[in-house]
Design an enzyme around this catalytic site. Structure first.
Site, PDB file in Angstrom:
ATOM      1  N   ASN A  83       5.444   1.423   8.392  1.00  0.00           N
ATOM      2  CA  ASN A  83       4.531   2.441   8.886  1.00  0.00           C
ATOM      3  C   ASN A  83       3.075   1.974   8.770  1.00  0.00           C
ATOM      4  OD1 ASN A  83       3.654   4.963   9.907  1.00  0.00           O
ATOM      5  ND2 ASN A  83       5.353   5.995   8.878  1.00  0.00           N
ATOM      6  N   HIS A 113      -3.875 -13.647 -10.542  1.00  0.00           N
ATOM      7  CA  HIS A 113      -4.761 -14.492 -11.343  1.00  0.00           C
ATOM      8  C   HIS A 113      -4.373 -14.363 -12.814  1.00  0.00           C
ATOM      9  CE1 HIS A 113      -7.209 -14.509  -7.707  1.00  0.00           C
ATOM     10  NE2 HIS A 113      -7.189 -13.188  -7.732  1.00  0.00           N
ATOM     11  N   GLY A 151       5.779   5.955   0.394  1.00  0.00           N
ATOM     12  CA  GLY A 151       4.362   5.896   0.712  1.00  0.00           C
ATOM     13  C   GLY A 151       3.489   5.510  -0.478  1.00  0.00           C
ATOM     14  N   ALA A 169       7.380   7.411  -3.812  1.00  0.00           N
ATOM     15  CA  ALA A 169       5.999   7.351  -3.355  1.00  0.00           C
ATOM     16  C   ALA A 169       5.032   7.207  -4.521  1.00  0.00           C
ATOM     17  CB  ALA A 169       5.662   8.600  -2.549  1.00  0.00           C
ATOM     18  N   ARG A 192      17.889   6.907 -11.538  1.00  0.00           N
ATOM     19  CA  ARG A 192      19.304   7.173 -11.282  1.00  0.00           C
ATOM     20  C   ARG A 192      19.891   6.124 -10.345  1.00  0.00           C
ATOM     21  NH1 ARG A 192      20.338  10.615  -6.495  1.00  0.00           N
ATOM     22  NH2 ARG A 192      18.361  11.209  -5.537  1.00  0.00           N
TER      23      ARG A 192
END
Length: 200
Positions: A83, A113, A151, A169, A192
């Site tokens: 997306n 780094h 997301g 998300a 789970r």
């Protein structure tokens, strides 16, 4: 070992070596074209993705805007949806399997780094030199078949997300996630097991 070999081996490398500057310039030119295309110009987008990525399967959708570093280290399977507003820092390989969903604002970071400041600076570097000062290395990321990355997820260098797993998300994935799990949080933890019938 040349700088590209060092990079792919996870060793310190010179990210300003000519080969990486070429990769960056090529990727930015292709991304400028890609992100300027209208949503429905899927054939034109496919042509650019084939030039940008190291390999790409069938039925792949990457929404605009999309950002990556080199492009050539991105390997995507078939039936993959990425997306909008995703960032793939592909200094090392990013391997995405088949049947994968990647939601908006996902960030995949292969480059990193040293944490200890004495190791982070280049040997012999001093501020007055005005030269690049930071040591860089990169570790690959793998997203297995059938994953769903929610997301705003951040995946850190060297991480593998096992097939069939879901990352909630906003999670930050700092370590490998086994197959067929739901993992959430910062750092992401398995909450789970799922997909008892799933076969990779």
């Amino acid at each position: 070992m040349n700088e590209l070999e060092k990079c792919l081996a996870g060793k310190y490398y010179d990210c300003h070596d000519e080969i990486f500057l070429q990769y960056k310039n090529n990727a930015r030119n292709l991304l400028a074209q890609y992100n300027a295309l209208p949503y429905d110009q899927t054939e034109e987008k496919r042509v650019i993705l084939q030039k940008l990525c190291g390999s790409i399967g069938d039925n792949v959708s990457i929404a605009s805007p999309f950002i990556c570093d080199y492009g050539c280290n991105i390997h995507i399977g078939s039936n993959v949806s990425v997306n909008m507003n995703c960032t793939f820092v592909d200094c090392n390989k990013i391997i995405i399997g088949n049947n994968v969903l990647i939601a908006s604002n996902v960030q995949l970071y292969t480059a990193t780094h040293p944490v200890d400041i004495k190791d982070r600076f280049m040997p012999g570097w001093y501020p007055e030199s005005k030269k690049y000062f930071c040591q860089t290395y990169a570790l690959p990321i793998t997203i297995g078949n059938g994953c769903w990355i929610g997301g705003g997820v951040i995946v850190l260098p060297g991480v593998t997300v096992g097939g069939g797993s879901v990352i909630g998300a906003g999670s930050v994935v700092t370590k490998n996630i086994p197959a067929n799990c739901v993992a959430v949080g910062n750092p992401a933890r398995v909450i789970r097991r799922i997909n008892k019938e799933f076969v990779q």
